[in-house]
Design an enzyme around this catalytic site. Structure first.
Site, PDB file in Angstrom:
ATOM      1  N   ARG A  53      -0.924   4.750   1.932  1.00 37.70           N
ATOM      2  CA  ARG A  53      -0.612   5.820   3.471  1.00 37.70           C
ATOM      3  C   ARG A  53      -1.894   5.214   4.257  1.00 37.70           C
ATOM      4  NH1 ARG A  53       0.859   8.572  -1.142  1.00 37.70           N
ATOM      5  NH2 ARG A  53       2.929   9.369  -1.578  1.00 37.70           N
ATOM      6  N   LYS A  79      -1.333  12.323  -1.996  1.00 38.10           N
ATOM      7  CA  LYS A  79      -0.627  13.226  -1.489  1.00 38.10           C
ATOM      8  C   LYS A  79       0.697  13.990  -3.259  1.00 38.10           C
ATOM      9  CE  LYS A  79       4.888  13.006   0.340  1.00 38.10           C
ATOM     10  NZ  LYS A  79       5.346  12.478   1.232  1.00 38.10           N
ATOM     11  N   TYR A  83      13.375   0.076  -2.675  1.00 38.24           N
ATOM     12  CA  TYR A  83      13.167  -1.256  -2.725  1.00 38.24           C
ATOM     13  C   TYR A  83      13.596  -1.838  -3.804  1.00 38.24           C
ATOM     14  CZ  TYR A  83       9.269   1.408   0.008  1.00 38.24           C
ATOM     15  OH  TYR A  83       8.497   2.628   0.960  1.00 38.24           O
TER      16      TYR A  83
END
Length: 354
Positions: free
Chosen positions: A211, A234, A319
């Site tokens: 990120r 996270k 994905y």
């Protein structure tokens, strides 16, 4: 109430006649069956004499929000934001007695939110902005988590009023990713902008799938030979991702905290590169781009889960459709293909003449 075995071999039955703040009754017995019988006797007594039973919980929702924050919420990474959101919910509902909240109350609250009848946490007759179903779902999750946590901590004895209420179904959001040509344009725009920190953060995100915040907060201690370790993630778990010799050398030349704040500059170079992104997506497109190209190159979905740090494989499965062989059996195993195979390349056998 609780029954437990003591070190002496006897069984202890412990009862509170008026909650944790009320009178405590303790009695020891030779057998567990006797302790259970005494517990049931005490329960029956409380039913027959209501004044002995637990007092009705008349605490209002704001009081529970304060209690939740004190006992649990302040340890969360976004504690202030979560607290503010819970106060908005509570005030929007009129700060009701928490034990009296029903499914109907929540249904009407979220309807008011969707219609824009609640502004800054209070009902209003003025025209205010309507919120999306996604925002209401988020508030639903926050309030449900509050009741769940207080129930786990033994602070409330009644069931979660939101337990059986379903959230709104939401369509899957568009997931943007950058093509090779767009990535080249992005780096060209960075060169024009002349911000080396910005260029290197983008390289890290595209090389590791991290990120933006994880890359921007990197320190020298997180770099080891051909590897980066991301901390304060996270998912609350550290993870290490291999990097190329070239990127390792670039980072090794820097000291202490690597980067200055340059998130806003990313907006500028995206526009400068002529790249259009869906609403609500900006720097996260770099993480999506890593994952998409990883799968298109034949990468393993389990390996991708570990690189991205997803705790749930279902998140990574977004994905999977980028894999070269994804659902290719649909071409080989559909009925028309099987018929053609059985009939020498023809879709259907010739119908014999009568």
């Amino acid at each position: 109430m609780a029954i437990r075995k003591l070190s002496t071999g006897k069984w202890l039955c412990e009862c509170y006649l008026n909650g944790r703040e009320g009178k405590r009754v303790r009695r020891q017995f030779k057998t567990r069956a006797e302790a259970i019988a005494f517990e049931q006797y005490t329960l029956d007594e409380m039913k027959a004499k209501p004044w002995l039973a637990e007092k009705e919980d008349k605490r209002r929702l704001n009081e529970l929000v304060e209690l939740w924050y004190k006992l649990h919420g302040r340890a969360l990474s976004d504690n202030k934001g979560r607290l503010a959101k819970l106060y908005i919910i509570s005030n929007g509902m009129g700060n009701p007695v928490a034990s009296e909240i029903t499914a109907k109350d929540w249904a009407h609250y979220r309807d008011d939110r969707l219609e824009g009848k609640i502004q800054n946490g209070y009902k209003t007759s003025l025209k205010s902005l309507k919120v999306s179903p996604g925002t209401v779902n988020c508030e639903h999750a926050f309030l449900r988590a509050l009741f769940n946590e207080l129930e786990r901590l033994g602070e409330i004895s009644y069931p979660n009023p939101l337990k059986n209420i379903r959230e709104f179904d939401q369509p899957e959001k568009e997931m943007a990713w950058l093509t090779g040509e767009q990535i080249q344009k992005l780096f060209a725009a960075c060169k024009i902008h002349g911000n080396d920190d910005l260029t290197l953060i983008i390289k890290i995100c595209l090389s590791t799938g991290c990120r933006w915040s994880e890359a921007a907060s990197l320190k020298a201690t997180q770099l080891s030979p051909n590897k980066l370790t991301f901390i304060n993630t996270k998912g609350k778990k550290n993870r290490s991702v291999p990097i190329s010799d070239e990127l390792y050398k670039e980072l090794k030349e820097r000291k202490d905290r690597y980067f200055k704040e340059c998130y806003r500059q990313f907006y500028l170079v995206i526009r400068l590169a002529g790249i259009e992104l869906p609403e609500g997506q900006m720097s996260h497109v770099l993480r999506h781009s890593f994952a998409s190209h990883f799968m298109m190159a034949g990468g393993n979905i389990i390996v991708l889960q570990r690189i991205l740090g997803h705790s749930d494989i279902r998140v990574t499965m977004r994905y999977a459709h980028f894999a070269p062989d994804h659902l290719e059996d649909a071409i080989r195993c559909n009925p028309l293909a099987l018929m053609a195979k059985n009939n020498g390349g023809k879709v259907a056998a010739e119908v014999p003449a009568e």
